[in-house]
Design an enzyme around this catalytic site. Structure first.
Site, PDB file in Angstrom:
ATOM      1  N   ASP A   1       0.944  -1.272   0.347  1.00  0.00           N
ATOM      2  CA  ASP A   1       0.187   0.017  -0.330  1.00  0.00           C
ATOM      3  C   ASP A   1       1.099   1.525   0.050  1.00  0.00           C
ATOM      4  O   ASP A   1       2.031   1.722   0.582  1.00  0.00           O
ATOM      5  CB  ASP A   1      -1.232   0.039   1.338  1.00  0.00           C
ATOM      6  CG  ASP A   1      -1.450   1.271   1.096  1.00  0.00           C
ATOM      7  OD1 ASP A   1      -2.768   1.586   0.718  1.00  0.00           O
ATOM      8  OD2 ASP A   1      -2.055   1.758   2.157  1.00  0.00           O
TER       9      ASP A   1
ATOM     10  N   GLU B   1       1.561  -0.988  -4.542  1.00  0.00           N
ATOM     11  CA  GLU B   1       0.286   0.413  -5.225  1.00  0.00           C
ATOM     12  C   GLU B   1       0.936   2.127  -5.685  1.00  0.00           C
ATOM     13  O   GLU B   1       1.714   2.251  -4.851  1.00  0.00           O
ATOM     14  CB  GLU B   1      -0.394   0.790  -4.319  1.00  0.00           C
ATOM     15  CG  GLU B   1      -1.526   1.799  -4.283  1.00  0.00           C
ATOM     16  CD  GLU B   1      -2.740   2.283  -3.027  1.00  0.00           C
ATOM     17  OE1 GLU B   1      -3.651   3.115  -3.915  1.00  0.00           O
ATOM     18  OE2 GLU B   1      -1.812   2.687  -1.986  1.00  0.00           O
TER      19      GLU B   1
END
Length: 623
Positions: free
Chosen positions: A337, A366
């Site tokens: 993330d 990400e």
């Protein structure tokens, strides 16, 4: 995850210790256990207990192959770290530590060293490759398999209201396990779950991105037992599991913040300072130092304290947790993330530690950034720059935002429509291996693709066909195959429940009889393509050749020595006729093309007509 948490709380910074550990609490240690036979022989144990620092002597009962090398104390008396050297020859068993607090008290702490796990004599960890088809699930919103864990006594968030998309709905790991057959029949080979770790926050806990305990699987999802059972079931089916990592920040209720070892575990500012979200400063040759600092060290939100990964003790805690989860649960991949907001040198160390231990593991970050140079900066690339990332893959936002979305929402132009998809793909030369990037139409942060294309089923099918035939690793967001829709305004609207996942739902979309004709049509389309892909060497690992789009039509091929697949994307409303002689470089040995979807066959030796709003996928056949 930029929009996952909207709470607006007053900023409060204090360098006084906020201690929640009572004198009766037992001694806690992180990692909770470890394994013998690991390639990394050094281990940091973070020990937490009231006034543990006052122990005058910490000793390890003699154990063959294990040596206590040093002790580190922190400003907070409730913590200390023990450093071990574990020989490759050490056997599984139980270590015994003694904490001598003087003549009156000696506290013992047992610590388990386990044998490493295997499945059928082989490693459980298979990795994720371009041969896989990933299905992304938000566990709270997919299916409720165990109503007994919907609320957990003692946790801050006691909400349970399916009419409110910002509250918990009760979906859990058992619910996912109950529907593995549905996913496997759909053609899915790997499952990526939004975070499963404990988020003991007051509200907005459904998304999972604000950890409050790294070593506890959220009991509202079923806890560690349910996670083990789910992953074992996944692996027994020959499928794979991806865990969502969050290194950049934690939830503000995490014990490491509320009872921090010392203030250097976090980034601090004179007043609350948010990250700028401007990744450009990290590669900008003209960037100001303060802008770089605000980007990397600013907080993601007011309730997500920003971890200082330059602190070696915090860094070890995070890296060891990643290794621990991989070994404990048998993970095949990690999605990382908010990759750009981390300390990038730390990320290189973390990635290396994981890949040294598990070479087959896949890591993808990400990278919700804008621009191909920006995205490729964070992954293995061909640039000669001072910073070189070792991250294998990324979530390919560029082929989403500047690829398939404009291809199906814009009219054809020099740089618009399908030309934008083509132009973005031409820049793959910047990557060391673009096949490791993860393709997607939408996810938990983005508007549903069905809504983006105006709820046009023909265009949705085009997007799905592209997803399953282009280079890289395809990822489908839960419910796309049954026409789930909505724009991410707010984000809760794209995180609704999968119909049929709860007892008493008005319809059950897991079953054909619960779906409309249109939903069954799209579901069948995905299932047909995805299962064809499972046995298609060209689509899984083959090369890509693309042709400059003409008259709104974009043609590309996936091919290897065994198979050739032709993909013709006609984004126009009207039928188009192609002169197939243009594509002889790839079609020369072939005379026929058979549709992957309906098995109809067409001659490709002269002219070929393709209907409007169609991505025609066909396997080429010789005479």
């Amino acid at each position: 995850m930029k929009t996952c948490c909207k709470q607006q709380l007053l900023w409060f910074i204090s360098f006084l210790w906020v201690v929640h550990v009572s004198a009766q609490d037992s001694l806690q240690v992180y990692p909770s256990h470890w394994w013998v036979g690991m390639k990394q022989t050094k281990l940091q144990l973070l020990v937490r207990a009231p006034d543990i620092r006052s122990a005058r002597q910490v000793t390890l009962k003699p154990y063959a192959g294990v040596k206590l090398t040093s002790i580190h104390t922190y400003k907070n008396p409730n913590y200390l770290s023990i450093y071990l050297e574990i020989s490759r020859t050490a056997a599984p068993g139980k270590l015994i530590f003694n904490f001598n607090n003087g003549a009156t008290r000696v506290t013992q702490m047992p610590y388990t060293l386990k044998p490493r796990s295997t499945q059928n004599g082989k490693t459980r960890i298979q990795g994720i490759t371009s041969e896989d088809f990933i299905y992304l699930i938000m566990p709270d919103r997919f299916s409720n398999g165990d109503a007994n864990n919907d609320r957990i006594t003692g946790l801050r968030d006691q909400s349970l209201d399916r009419s409110d998309y910002f509250k918990r709905h009760g979906g859990d790991l058992k619910g996912i396990q109950n529907h593995l057959g549905y996913l496997q029949q759909l053609g899915v080979t790997a499952i990526w779950l939004n975070p499963v770790l404990l988020n003991d926050m007051p509200d907005r806990t459904e998304h999972g991105y604000a950890f409050t305990d790294h070593y506890t699987i959220d009991p509202r999802l079923g806890g560690a037992k349910a996670y083990h059972e789910l992953i074992d079931s996944i692996h027994k089916r020959g499928m794979k599991i991806i865990q969502d990592a969050v290194y950049n920040h934690i939830g503000i209720e995490h014990f490491l913040y509320r009872d921090m070892p010392d203030s250097s575990w976090f980034h601090w500012w004179p007043a609350y300072t948010n990250t700028t979200y401007k990744d450009q400063v990290l590669m900008d040759p003209y960037a100001a130092l303060i802008d770089k600092k605000r980007m990397s060290d600013g907080w993601f939100t007011q309730v997500m304290p920003d971890l200082n990964q330059g602190n070696p003790y915090a860094a070890s805690f995070l890296i060891q947790h990643a290794i621990w989860c991989t070994e404990e649960f048998g993970l095949d991949g990690w999605r990382i993330d908010t990759y750009a907001y981390n300390d990038l040198d730390f990320m290189n160390r973390c990635n290396k530690a994981l890949l040294d231990e598990y070479p087959q593991l896949h890591l993808f970050g990400e990278t919700w950034v804008h621009g191909i140079p920006n995205q490729s900066f964070f992954v293995r690339n061909r640039y000669n720059m001072p910073y070189k990332s070792n991250l294998p893959g990324v979530t390919d936002f560029q082929l989403n935002l500047y690829g398939i979305v404009p291809a199906l929402t814009q009219g054809f132009g020099w740089t618009e429509g399908v030309n934008r998809l083509y132009l973005t793909a031409t820049n793959d030369f910047v990557y060391t291996d673009a096949m490791k990037n993860v393709l997607f139409l939408d996810n938990h942060d983005l508007s549903r693709f069905f809504s983006i294309v105006g709820e046009d089923i023909a265009k949705l099918k085009m997007g799905l066909a592209w997803l399953l035939t282009f280079r890289g690793i395809p990822q489908l967001y839960y419910g796309t195959e049954i026409l789930m829709k909505n724009f991410a305004n707010p984000d809760g609207l794209v995180r609704l429940d999968f119909p049929g996942g709860w007892p008493g739902d008005a319809s059950n979309k897991f079953e054909p009889g619960g779906r409309t004709d249109a939903e069954n049509d799209v579901h069948h389309y995905v299932r047909t393509l995805a299962n064809f892909r499972k046995n298609s060497s060209a689509l899984k690992t083959g090369k890509l050749m693309q042709y400059v789009p003409e008259d709104g039509v974009y043609v590309y091929f996936r091919y290897d020595t065994q198979q050739t697949i032709m993909c013709i994307m006609n984004a126009a409303d009207q039928e188009k006729e192609l002169d197939m002689r243009r594509f002889e470089e790839r079609t020369k040995p072939f005379t026929k093309a058979r549709s992957v979807i309906d098995s109809t066959q067409k001659d490709i030796t002269n002219k070929l007509k393709v209907p409007g709003k169609t991505l025609w996928v066909a396997e080429l056949k010789p005479r």
